[in-house]
Scaffold this motif. Structure first.
Motif, PDB file in Angstrom:
ATOM      1  N   ARG A   3       0.824  -1.199   0.000  1.00  0.00           N
ATOM      2  CA  ARG A   3       0.000   0.000   0.000  1.00  0.00           C
ATOM      3  C   ARG A   3       0.865   1.259   0.000  1.00  0.00           C
ATOM      4  N   GLU A   4       1.978   1.225   0.745  1.00  0.00           N
ATOM      5  CA  GLU A   4       2.906   2.351   0.790  1.00  0.00           C
ATOM      6  C   GLU A   4       4.141   1.985  -0.039  1.00  0.00           C
ATOM      7  N   VAL A   5       4.412   2.755  -1.078  1.00  0.00           N
ATOM      8  CA  VAL A   5       5.500   2.471  -2.009  1.00  0.00           C
ATOM      9  C   VAL A   5       6.515   3.614  -1.953  1.00  0.00           C
ATOM     10  N   ASP A   6       7.780   3.265  -1.762  1.00  0.00           N
ATOM     11  CA  ASP A   6       8.825   4.280  -1.654  1.00  0.00           C
ATOM     12  C   ASP A   6       9.228   4.858  -3.012  1.00  0.00           C
ATOM     13  N   GLN A   7       9.056   4.089  -4.076  1.00  0.00           N
ATOM     14  CA  GLN A   7       9.477   4.541  -5.399  1.00  0.00           C
ATOM     15  C   GLN A   7       8.449   5.477  -6.042  1.00  0.00           C
ATOM     16  N   ASN A   8       8.935   6.333  -6.949  1.00  0.00           N
ATOM     17  CA  ASN A   8       8.009   7.112  -7.766  1.00  0.00           C
ATOM     18  C   ASN A   8       7.759   6.368  -9.070  1.00  0.00           C
ATOM     19  N   LYS A  12       9.904   3.163 -10.732  1.00  0.00           N
ATOM     20  CA  LYS A  12       9.226   1.870 -10.887  1.00  0.00           C
ATOM     21  C   LYS A  12       9.287   1.397 -12.337  1.00  0.00           C
ATOM     22  N   LEU A  13       9.039   2.303 -13.271  1.00  0.00           N
ATOM     23  CA  LEU A  13       9.085   1.929 -14.685  1.00  0.00           C
ATOM     24  C   LEU A  13      10.495   1.523 -15.099  1.00  0.00           C
ATOM     25  N   ALA A  14      11.490   2.271 -14.634  1.00  0.00           N
ATOM     26  CA  ALA A  14      12.880   1.961 -14.978  1.00  0.00           C
ATOM     27  C   ALA A  14      13.256   0.584 -14.461  1.00  0.00           C
ATOM     28  N   GLU A  15      12.823   0.276 -13.240  1.00  0.00           N
ATOM     29  CA  GLU A  15      13.126  -1.031 -12.649  1.00  0.00           C
ATOM     30  C   GLU A  15      12.404  -2.156 -13.377  1.00  0.00           C
ATOM     31  N   LYS A  16      11.143  -1.943 -13.682  1.00  0.00           N
ATOM     32  CA  LYS A  16      10.329  -2.998 -14.300  1.00  0.00           C
ATOM     33  C   LYS A  16      10.763  -3.310 -15.722  1.00  0.00           C
ATOM     34  N   GLY A  18      13.688  -2.189 -17.272  1.00  0.00           N
ATOM     35  CA  GLY A  18      15.117  -2.131 -17.527  1.00  0.00           C
ATOM     36  C   GLY A  18      15.542  -0.941 -18.356  1.00  0.00           C
ATOM     37  N   MET A  19      14.914   0.196 -18.133  1.00  0.00           N
ATOM     38  CA  MET A  19      15.257   1.409 -18.869  1.00  0.00           C
ATOM     39  C   MET A  19      15.859   2.436 -17.907  1.00  0.00           C
ATOM     40  N   SER A  20      16.398   3.494 -18.457  1.00  0.00           N
ATOM     41  CA  SER A  20      16.959   4.554 -17.627  1.00  0.00           C
ATOM     42  C   SER A  20      15.840   5.431 -17.079  1.00  0.00           C
ATOM     43  N   LEU A  21      16.160   6.189 -16.031  1.00  0.00           N
ATOM     44  CA  LEU A  21      15.179   7.129 -15.493  1.00  0.00           C
ATOM     45  C   LEU A  21      14.797   8.166 -16.539  1.00  0.00           C
ATOM     46  N   ALA A  24      12.309   6.621 -18.865  1.00  0.00           N
ATOM     47  CA  ALA A  24      11.016   6.487 -18.191  1.00  0.00           C
ATOM     48  C   ALA A  24      10.293   7.830 -18.144  1.00  0.00           C
ATOM     49  N   LYS A  25      11.038   8.891 -17.824  1.00  0.00           N
ATOM     50  CA  LYS A  25      10.431  10.224 -17.779  1.00  0.00           C
ATOM     51  C   LYS A  25       9.981  10.665 -19.163  1.00  0.00           C
ATOM     52  N   SER A  26      10.794  10.378 -20.169  1.00  0.00           N
ATOM     53  CA  SER A  26      10.434  10.744 -21.531  1.00  0.00           C
ATOM     54  C   SER A  26       9.149  10.038 -21.966  1.00  0.00           C
ATOM     55  N   ASN A  27       9.041   8.759 -21.641  1.00  0.00           N
ATOM     56  CA  ASN A  27       7.833   8.003 -21.982  1.00  0.00           C
ATOM     57  C   ASN A  27       6.602   8.608 -21.310  1.00  0.00           C
ATOM     58  N   CYS A  28       6.763   8.976 -20.041  1.00  0.00           N
ATOM     59  CA  CYS A  28       5.638   9.554 -19.300  1.00  0.00           C
ATOM     60  C   CYS A  28       5.263  10.923 -19.847  1.00  0.00           C
ATOM     61  N   ARG A  29       6.268  11.715 -20.267  1.00  0.00           N
ATOM     62  CA  ARG A  29       5.972  13.012 -20.865  1.00  0.00           C
ATOM     63  C   ARG A  29       5.149  12.829 -22.140  1.00  0.00           C
ATOM     64  N   ASN A  30       5.476  11.798 -22.911  1.00  0.00           N
ATOM     65  CA  ASN A  30       4.716  11.525 -24.135  1.00  0.00           C
ATOM     66  C   ASN A  30       3.266  11.184 -23.799  1.00  0.00           C
ATOM     67  N   ILE A  31       3.077  10.387 -22.746  1.00  0.00           N
ATOM     68  CA  ILE A  31       1.724  10.018 -22.336  1.00  0.00           C
ATOM     69  C   ILE A  31       0.963  11.247 -21.851  1.00  0.00           C
ATOM     70  N   GLU A  32       1.642  12.094 -21.079  1.00  0.00           N
ATOM     71  CA  GLU A  32       1.002  13.321 -20.596  1.00  0.00           C
ATOM     72  C   GLU A  32       0.580  14.208 -21.768  1.00  0.00           C
ATOM     73  N   ARG A  33       1.427  14.293 -22.780  1.00  0.00           N
ATOM     74  CA  ARG A  33       1.116  15.118 -23.937  1.00  0.00           C
ATOM     75  C   ARG A  33      -0.087  14.564 -24.703  1.00  0.00           C
ATOM     76  N   MET A  34      -0.105  13.256 -24.907  1.00  0.00           N
ATOM     77  CA  MET A  34      -1.236  12.652 -25.613  1.00  0.00           C
ATOM     78  C   MET A  34      -2.518  12.801 -24.813  1.00  0.00           C
ATOM     79  N   ALA A  35      -2.416  12.664 -23.494  1.00  0.00           N
ATOM     80  CA  ALA A  35      -3.594  12.833 -22.642  1.00  0.00           C
ATOM     81  C   ALA A  35      -4.128  14.254 -22.744  1.00  0.00           C
ATOM     82  N   ALA A  36      -3.218  15.227 -22.739  1.00  0.00           N
ATOM     83  CA  ALA A  36      -3.635  16.635 -22.815  1.00  0.00           C
ATOM     84  C   ALA A  36      -4.363  16.941 -24.109  1.00  0.00           C
TER      85      ALA A  36
END
Length: 204
Positions: A3-8, A12-16, A18-21, A24-36
């Motif tokens: 329930r309580e997770v220390d990772q952001n 978590k994505l980088a660990e799961k 095997g990518m760099s932080l 992972a951030k770039s992928n999330c930015r793309n998702i945020e842009r598409m969502a917007a």
């Protein structure tokens, strides 16, 4: 997941995967842009990772009151846009009351194991159907699309399903949770997809 997770999200994505932080951030930015682009406000920087099992139990309770869609949408907005902790029982209770559920009933359910069997049954069905990631779209329980696909891919898939299976027939009287604002009306040789904007005949 606890329930309580220390990772952001990025860690978590980088660990799961095997990518760099940075990736992972770039992928999330793309998702945020598409969502917007479609009016959604995703906030991955402040998103709170947690175990969502209790949130799924809450949607099952909402389903019994005909509020599953409303509850699901409220939880998703709280998670992705408002950075709320949807593993926290007080937060879930607050969200449930917003959509019309009874505070005491929700609190009692969350404090127990109620609806756990229903959620686990859904999890097992997902395993049986081969669902291992989201988003995952299942059509007629035998055709699937995985990942965030462009609109033309969905149109092509639905046209192919229609040509192979014909119109999909739905009996709203059998399920109180069917959204009758958007239904498929069937005829002898064509199917109408109807919503508040009117009806459209799918191309064959």
């Amino acid at each position: 997941m606890e329930r309580e997770v220390d990772q952001n999200m990025y860690e978590k994505l980088a660990e799961k995967y095997g990518m760099s932080l940075e990736q992972a951030k770039s992928n999330c930015r793309n998702i945020e842009r598409m969502a917007a682009e479609i009016g959604l406000d995703y906030q991955f920087d402040t998103l709170i990772l947690t175990n969502t099992f209790d949130a799924h139990r809450l949607t099952m309770l909402a389903k019994s009151h005909g509020l599953m869609q409303d509850m699901t949408e409220r939880i998703l907005r709280a998670y992705f846009s408002e950075s709320k902790h949807i593993g926290d029982h007080a937060t879930l209770t607050e969200l449930a009351v917003e959509v019309g559920l009874n505070h005491d009933e929700v609190a009692a359910m969350l404090a127990s194991d109620d609806r756990s069997d229903e959620v686990r049954a859904d999890q097992q069905e997902a395993v049986t159907l081969g669902i291992r990631s989201v988003p995952f779209f299942l059509i007629n329980r035998k055709y699937s699309l995985t990942g965030a696909q462009p609109t033309d891919v969905f149109v092509q898939a639905l046209q192919q399903v229609y040509s192979q299976d014909g119109p999909y027939k739905i009996d709203a009287s059998e399920d109180s949770n069917v959204n009758t604002d958007k239904v498929v009306a069937t005829g002898s040789d064509e199917s109408l997809v109807c919503d508040e904007n009117g009806c459209e005949i799918p191309k064959k």
